[in-house]
Design a protein around this motif. Structure first.
Motif, PDB file in Angstrom:
ATOM      1  N   MET A   1       2.210   5.186  12.323  1.00 53.40           N
ATOM      2  CA  MET A   1       2.113   4.241  11.239  1.00 53.40           C
ATOM      3  C   MET A   1       0.995   3.241  11.532  1.00 53.40           C
ATOM      4  N   LYS A   2       0.200   2.956  10.539  1.00 48.37           N
ATOM      5  CA  LYS A   2      -0.926   2.041  10.682  1.00 48.37           C
ATOM      6  C   LYS A   2      -0.562   0.674  10.122  1.00 48.37           C
ATOM      7  N   LYS A   3      -0.918  -0.369  10.884  1.00 51.73           N
ATOM      8  CA  LYS A   3      -0.682  -1.740  10.442  1.00 51.73           C
ATOM      9  C   LYS A   3      -2.016  -2.467  10.423  1.00 51.73           C
ATOM     10  N   LEU A   4      -2.334  -3.097   9.305  1.00 45.02           N
ATOM     11  CA  LEU A   4      -3.554  -3.886   9.223  1.00 45.02           C
ATOM     12  C   LEU A   4      -3.344  -5.211   9.946  1.00 45.02           C
ATOM     13  N   ILE A   5      -4.329  -5.613  10.730  1.00 40.53           N
ATOM     14  CA  ILE A   5      -4.285  -6.894  11.441  1.00 40.53           C
ATOM     15  C   ILE A   5      -5.330  -7.794  10.789  1.00 40.53           C
ATOM     16  N   SER A   6      -4.902  -8.996  10.431  1.00 37.48           N
ATOM     17  CA  SER A   6      -5.803  -9.946   9.786  1.00 37.48           C
ATOM     18  C   SER A   6      -5.432 -11.361  10.203  1.00 37.48           C
ATOM     19  N   THR A   7      -6.435 -12.164  10.477  1.00 34.91           N
ATOM     20  CA  THR A   7      -6.232 -13.563  10.835  1.00 34.91           C
ATOM     21  C   THR A   7      -7.321 -14.419  10.205  1.00 34.91           C
ATOM     22  N   THR A   8      -6.956 -15.633   9.845  1.00 35.75           N
ATOM     23  CA  THR A   8      -7.946 -16.570   9.306  1.00 35.75           C
ATOM     24  C   THR A   8      -8.774 -17.200  10.420  1.00 35.75           C
ATOM     25  N   LYS A   9      -8.400 -16.925  11.682  1.00 32.96           N
ATOM     26  CA  LYS A   9      -9.128 -17.483  12.823  1.00 32.96           C
ATOM     27  C   LYS A   9     -10.342 -16.647  13.205  1.00 32.96           C
ATOM     28  N   ASN A  21      -7.123  -2.408  12.778  1.00 37.17           N
ATOM     29  CA  ASN A  21      -5.999  -1.531  12.479  1.00 37.17           C
ATOM     30  C   ASN A  21      -5.242  -1.269  13.771  1.00 37.17           C
ATOM     31  N   PHE A  22      -3.921  -1.354  13.693  1.00 36.41           N
ATOM     32  CA  PHE A  22      -3.054  -1.057  14.829  1.00 36.41           C
ATOM     33  C   PHE A  22      -2.339   0.250  14.510  1.00 36.41           C
ATOM     34  N   ALA A  23      -2.545   1.262  15.330  1.00 32.82           N
ATOM     35  CA  ALA A  23      -1.908   2.554  15.093  1.00 32.82           C
ATOM     36  C   ALA A  23      -1.482   3.163  16.424  1.00 32.82           C
ATOM     37  N   ASN A  24      -0.211   3.494  16.532  1.00 32.45           N
ATOM     38  CA  ASN A  24       0.325   4.133  17.740  1.00 32.45           C
ATOM     39  C   ASN A  24      -0.023   3.379  19.023  1.00 32.45           C
ATOM     40  N   GLY A  25       0.078   2.060  18.978  1.00 33.96           N
ATOM     41  CA  GLY A  25      -0.168   1.240  20.161  1.00 33.96           C
ATOM     42  C   GLY A  25      -1.638   1.000  20.477  1.00 33.96           C
ATOM     43  N   ILE A  26      -2.526   1.462  19.597  1.00 29.68           N
ATOM     44  CA  ILE A  26      -3.959   1.266  19.811  1.00 29.68           C
ATOM     45  C   ILE A  26      -4.507   0.377  18.704  1.00 29.68           C
ATOM     46  N   LEU A  27      -5.234  -0.662  19.106  1.00 30.29           N
ATOM     47  CA  LEU A  27      -5.845  -1.595  18.165  1.00 30.29           C
ATOM     48  C   LEU A  27      -7.334  -1.284  18.065  1.00 30.29           C
ATOM     49  N   TYR A  28      -7.784  -1.002  16.870  1.00 35.61           N
ATOM     50  CA  TYR A  28      -9.188  -0.729  16.587  1.00 35.61           C
ATOM     51  C   TYR A  28      -9.750  -1.945  15.865  1.00 35.61           C
ATOM     52  N   ILE A  29     -10.639  -2.678  16.537  1.00 35.37           N
ATOM     53  CA  ILE A  29     -11.199  -3.904  15.956  1.00 35.37           C
ATOM     54  C   ILE A  29     -12.586  -3.612  15.399  1.00 35.37           C
ATOM     55  N   SER A  30     -12.773  -3.966  14.138  1.00 33.59           N
ATOM     56  CA  SER A  30     -14.083  -3.800  13.505  1.00 33.59           C
ATOM     57  C   SER A  30     -15.118  -4.675  14.191  1.00 33.59           C
TER      58      SER A  30
END
Length: 126
Positions: A1-9, A21-30
């Motif tokens: 399952m993919k979870k979008l990560i977003s912060t105003t910081k 994107n956080f998927a299967n314990g891996i965070l892919y940062i643009s």
């Protein structure tokens, strides 16, 4: 399952992508550029730019519940490879020497908003 990560910081995405994107314990940062999310302005000069990019990355990692110790891979894009030494020292100051990620650094002809640096990262939840 993919979870979008977003912060105003960290700067909001300026195109059809997410901050991370956080998927299967891996965070892919643009890729992050030196945009200050508080002022909405770009910082200038490779030293200030590198610090801002690392702060943006840190904010996204924090939002995902991770730190730079979780980063397993970084990709650095520089407009001028002559900036490598300065960038490298600042980049390393944010990391723990026992947890350095794999990395490549490449020189490119142009980056978004004509900045001097962009960094993307992949982190793993241990």
């Amino acid at each position: 399952m993919k979870k979008l990560i977003s912060t105003t910081k960290a700067p909001a995405a300026i195109g059809p992508y997410s901050q991370a994107n956080f998927a299967n314990g891996i965070l892919y940062i643009s890729g992050q550029i030196p945009l200050n999310s508080e002022t909405g302005k770009l910082v200038e000069g490779i030293e200030k730019e590198t610090h801002q990019v690392m702060k943006n990355l840190e904010a996204i990692l924090t939002e995902a519940g991770l730190t730079f110790k979780n980063v397993v891979k970084a990709t650095i894009f520089l407009k001028n490879m002559d900036d490598f030494a300065v960038m490298n020292d600042i980049y390393a100051s944010y990391l723990d020497a026992e947890h350095f990620p794999a990395r490549e650094t490449v020189q490119v002809s142009c980056l978004p908003k004509n900045v001097d640096i962009e960094i993307s990262m992949i982190a793993h939840q241990f």
